[in-house]
Design a protein around this motif. Structure first.
Motif, PDB file in Angstrom:
ATOM      1  N   LEU A   1      24.550  26.210  53.240  1.00 38.31           N
ATOM      2  CA  LEU A   1      24.447  27.742  52.561  1.00 38.31           C
ATOM      3  C   LEU A   1      24.447  27.714  51.192  1.00 38.31           C
ATOM      4  N   PRO A   2      23.577  28.536  50.436  1.00 42.74           N
ATOM      5  CA  PRO A   2      23.364  28.445  49.147  1.00 42.74           C
ATOM      6  C   PRO A   2      24.526  28.993  48.247  1.00 42.74           C
ATOM      7  N   GLU A   3      25.076  28.217  47.248  1.00 44.88           N
ATOM      8  CA  GLU A   3      26.174  29.072  46.514  1.00 44.88           C
ATOM      9  C   GLU A   3      25.578  30.134  45.493  1.00 44.88           C
ATOM     10  N   ARG A   4      26.535  30.773  45.239  1.00 41.91           N
ATOM     11  CA  ARG A   4      26.106  31.926  44.312  1.00 41.91           C
ATOM     12  C   ARG A   4      27.249  32.272  43.229  1.00 41.91           C
ATOM     13  N   PRO A   5      26.879  32.559  42.062  1.00 41.33           N
ATOM     14  CA  PRO A   5      27.522  32.859  41.117  1.00 41.33           C
ATOM     15  C   PRO A   5      28.382  33.921  40.921  1.00 41.33           C
ATOM     16  N   LEU A   6      29.217  34.108  42.065  1.00 44.14           N
ATOM     17  CA  LEU A   6      30.147  35.336  42.120  1.00 44.14           C
ATOM     18  C   LEU A   6      31.479  34.862  41.970  1.00 44.14           C
ATOM     19  N   GLY A   7      31.886  33.790  41.474  1.00 42.17           N
ATOM     20  CA  GLY A   7      33.404  33.551  41.250  1.00 42.17           C
ATOM     21  C   GLY A   7      33.529  33.803  39.777  1.00 42.17           C
ATOM     22  N   LEU A   8      34.820  34.081  39.636  1.00 41.97           N
ATOM     23  CA  LEU A   8      35.238  34.753  38.222  1.00 41.97           C
ATOM     24  C   LEU A   8      36.508  33.792  37.839  1.00 41.97           C
ATOM     25  N   PRO A   9      36.586  32.341  37.538  1.00 38.03           N
ATOM     26  CA  PRO A   9      37.721  31.735  37.343  1.00 38.03           C
ATOM     27  C   PRO A   9      38.492  32.231  36.030  1.00 38.03           C
ATOM     28  N   PHE A  10      39.603  32.066  36.195  1.00 39.96           N
ATOM     29  CA  PHE A  10      40.561  32.561  35.067  1.00 39.96           C
ATOM     30  C   PHE A  10      41.190  31.335  34.376  1.00 39.96           C
ATOM     31  N   PRO A  11      41.213  31.425  32.912  1.00 41.20           N
ATOM     32  CA  PRO A  11      41.716  30.046  32.262  1.00 41.20           C
ATOM     33  C   PRO A  11      43.121  29.789  32.469  1.00 41.20           C
ATOM     34  N   SER A  12      43.763  28.690  32.623  1.00 44.77           N
ATOM     35  CA  SER A  12      44.993  28.454  32.843  1.00 44.77           C
ATOM     36  C   SER A  12      46.051  28.732  31.418  1.00 44.77           C
ATOM     37  N   ASP A  13      45.336  28.743  30.336  1.00 44.19           N
ATOM     38  CA  ASP A  13      46.182  29.188  29.246  1.00 44.19           C
ATOM     39  C   ASP A  13      46.606  30.556  29.409  1.00 44.19           C
ATOM     40  N   PRO A  14      47.732  31.053  29.144  1.00 40.39           N
ATOM     41  CA  PRO A  14      48.352  32.518  29.467  1.00 40.39           C
ATOM     42  C   PRO A  14      47.670  33.427  28.175  1.00 40.39           C
ATOM     43  N   LYS A  15      47.299  32.964  27.179  1.00 41.59           N
ATOM     44  CA  LYS A  15      46.509  33.702  26.053  1.00 41.59           C
ATOM     45  C   LYS A  15      45.165  34.057  26.302  1.00 41.59           C
ATOM     46  N   LEU A  16      44.638  33.002  26.798  1.00 39.76           N
ATOM     47  CA  LEU A  16      43.078  33.178  27.367  1.00 39.76           C
ATOM     48  C   LEU A  16      42.911  33.952  28.439  1.00 39.76           C
ATOM     49  N   ALA A  17      43.959  33.773  29.259  1.00 38.46           N
ATOM     50  CA  ALA A  17      43.823  34.650  30.859  1.00 38.46           C
ATOM     51  C   ALA A  17      43.986  35.877  30.257  1.00 38.46           C
ATOM     52  N   ALA A  18      44.984  36.286  29.588  1.00 39.85           N
ATOM     53  CA  ALA A  18      45.030  37.581  28.935  1.00 39.85           C
ATOM     54  C   ALA A  18      44.018  38.252  28.569  1.00 39.85           C
ATOM     55  N   LEU A  19      43.286  37.711  27.677  1.00 38.28           N
ATOM     56  CA  LEU A  19      41.930  38.155  27.362  1.00 38.28           C
ATOM     57  C   LEU A  19      41.037  38.388  28.700  1.00 38.28           C
ATOM     58  N   CYS A  20      40.861  37.676  29.374  1.00 36.09           N
ATOM     59  CA  CYS A  20      40.165  37.516  30.425  1.00 36.09           C
ATOM     60  C   CYS A  20      40.498  38.931  31.365  1.00 36.09           C
ATOM     61  N   ARG A  21      41.853  39.192  31.661  1.00 36.59           N
ATOM     62  CA  ARG A  21      42.199  40.257  32.366  1.00 36.59           C
ATOM     63  C   ARG A  21      41.722  41.543  31.700  1.00 36.59           C
ATOM     64  N   ARG A  22      42.060  41.616  30.376  1.00 37.64           N
ATOM     65  CA  ARG A  22      41.561  42.781  29.631  1.00 37.64           C
ATOM     66  C   ARG A  22      40.024  42.954  29.628  1.00 37.64           C
ATOM     67  N   PHE A  23      39.229  41.839  29.574  1.00 38.51           N
ATOM     68  CA  PHE A  23      37.777  42.211  29.810  1.00 38.51           C
ATOM     69  C   PHE A  23      37.499  42.688  31.111  1.00 38.51           C
ATOM     70  N   VAL A  24      37.959  42.193  32.270  1.00 40.65           N
ATOM     71  CA  VAL A  24      37.841  42.541  33.413  1.00 40.65           C
ATOM     72  C   VAL A  24      37.997  44.018  33.608  1.00 40.65           C
ATOM     73  N   ALA A  25      39.089  44.535  32.994  1.00 46.52           N
ATOM     74  CA  ALA A  25      39.651  45.944  33.121  1.00 46.52           C
ATOM     75  C   ALA A  25      38.532  46.733  32.337  1.00 46.52           C
TER      76      ALA A  25
END
Length: 288
Positions: free
Chosen positions: A165-189
């Motif tokens: 099955l062909p892989e699709r770019p629909l994953g959204l991995p979050f960084p392990s660093d809490p500060k970077l992860a917080a930025l990502c969560r705000r962006f998703v919102a």
């Protein structure tokens, strides 16, 4: 042993009789632990907004959204599963599932050693016409036992198609660093195509070079690619609900509809209209 597709095929009547759909999952997980055979195919119907709490299986799961959009969350990030796609969840992976719209789900639960070459990591894959037909046929078979004849051949071919099955770019991995992860969560919102590396680096007190290296090391993606995939996360459920492309594009902060369409085609290989039309065509075929 009862047929799994009789126990777990949940329709409107069943939902009305169950005080808590969580009871269904408890029964399913207990039954799966006792089932034999390399693969088990189970259908489930979910209402909009339903949330399956975090859990894990001793089998890997090929989670296929026949109708509707599903959001799968793990500690490693989020993955979106629109119609005509599936998510491969390796055995033992803690995950929760959220329904974006009414969802008609078809899941195939696979023993980790069923065949050689099964994927090792989380991924969203495209469902080919062959795999779609195999999944639809598999759910009609007796579940939880070794199958022979036609049924055995269907399940064997289904298993051997998973690695293709062909892989699709629909994953959204979050960084392990809490500060970077917080930025990502705000962006998703509140996603926007205009977020820049310099802005994010300044917020977390890092140089541009250090930020770029850290973000890629922890997510496997550049900020630009990650940002585009986050915008897809926001756009797909709205497009699936029939919202105009123009409204979705401008709400996400794109300066023009062509710019949004260009991003969409780069990520998914088709325009928004063509992509959603293809998903609906597959749904009509399966229901026909």
């Amino acid at each position: 042993m009862p047929r799994g597709n009789e126990i777990f095929k949940v329709g409107d009547t069943d939902l009305g009789q169950l005080a808590d759909l969580g009871q269904l999952h408890e029964r399913r997980w207990q039954w799966l632990e006792q089932a034999v055979g390399p693969a088990v195919a189970l259908p489930t119907e979910y209402p909009d907004g339903y949330h399956v709490p975090q859990h894990r299986h001793s089998r890997s799961q090929l989670l296929h959204a026949l109708v509707g959009v599903v959001l799968v969350t793990t500690r490693h990030g989020r993955w979106m599963v629109p119609p005509d796609h599936a998510m491969w969840i390796p055995a033992g992976t803690e995950h929760s599932v959220e329904m974006l719209g009414d969802v008609s789900m078809r899941s195939v639960y696979v023993m980790p050693d069923a065949i050689a070459g099964l994927p090792h990591g989380l991924r969203v894959v495209g469902i080919t016409d062959l795999m779609h037909s195999l999944i639809v046929e598999s759910e009609k078979l007796p579940q939880g036992a070794e199958l022979e004849g036609r049924g055995g051949l269907i399940m064997s071919l289904l298993l051997h198609e998973i690695p293709n099955l062909p892989e699709r770019p629909l994953g959204l991995p979050f960084p392990s660093d809490p500060k970077l992860a917080a930025l990502c969560r705000r962006f998703v919102a509140a996603p926007s195509p205009h977020a820049t590396i310099d802005e994010w680096a300044d917020i977390v007190g890092m140089s541009r070079r250090s930020f770029t290296r850290a973000f890629h090391r922890q997510t496997g993606l550049s900020l630009s690619t990650w940002r585009q995939q986050a915008c897809l996360f926001a756009a797909l459920p709205r497009l699936a609900d029939g919202e105009p492309i123009t409204r979705v594009a401008f709400d996400l902060g794109y300066d023009s509809v062509p710019a949004f369409i260009t991003m969409f085609k780069r990520m998914l290989g088709a325009s928004p209209r063509g992509y959603m039309r293809g998903s609906r065509d597959n749904i009509r075929v399966s229901n026909g």
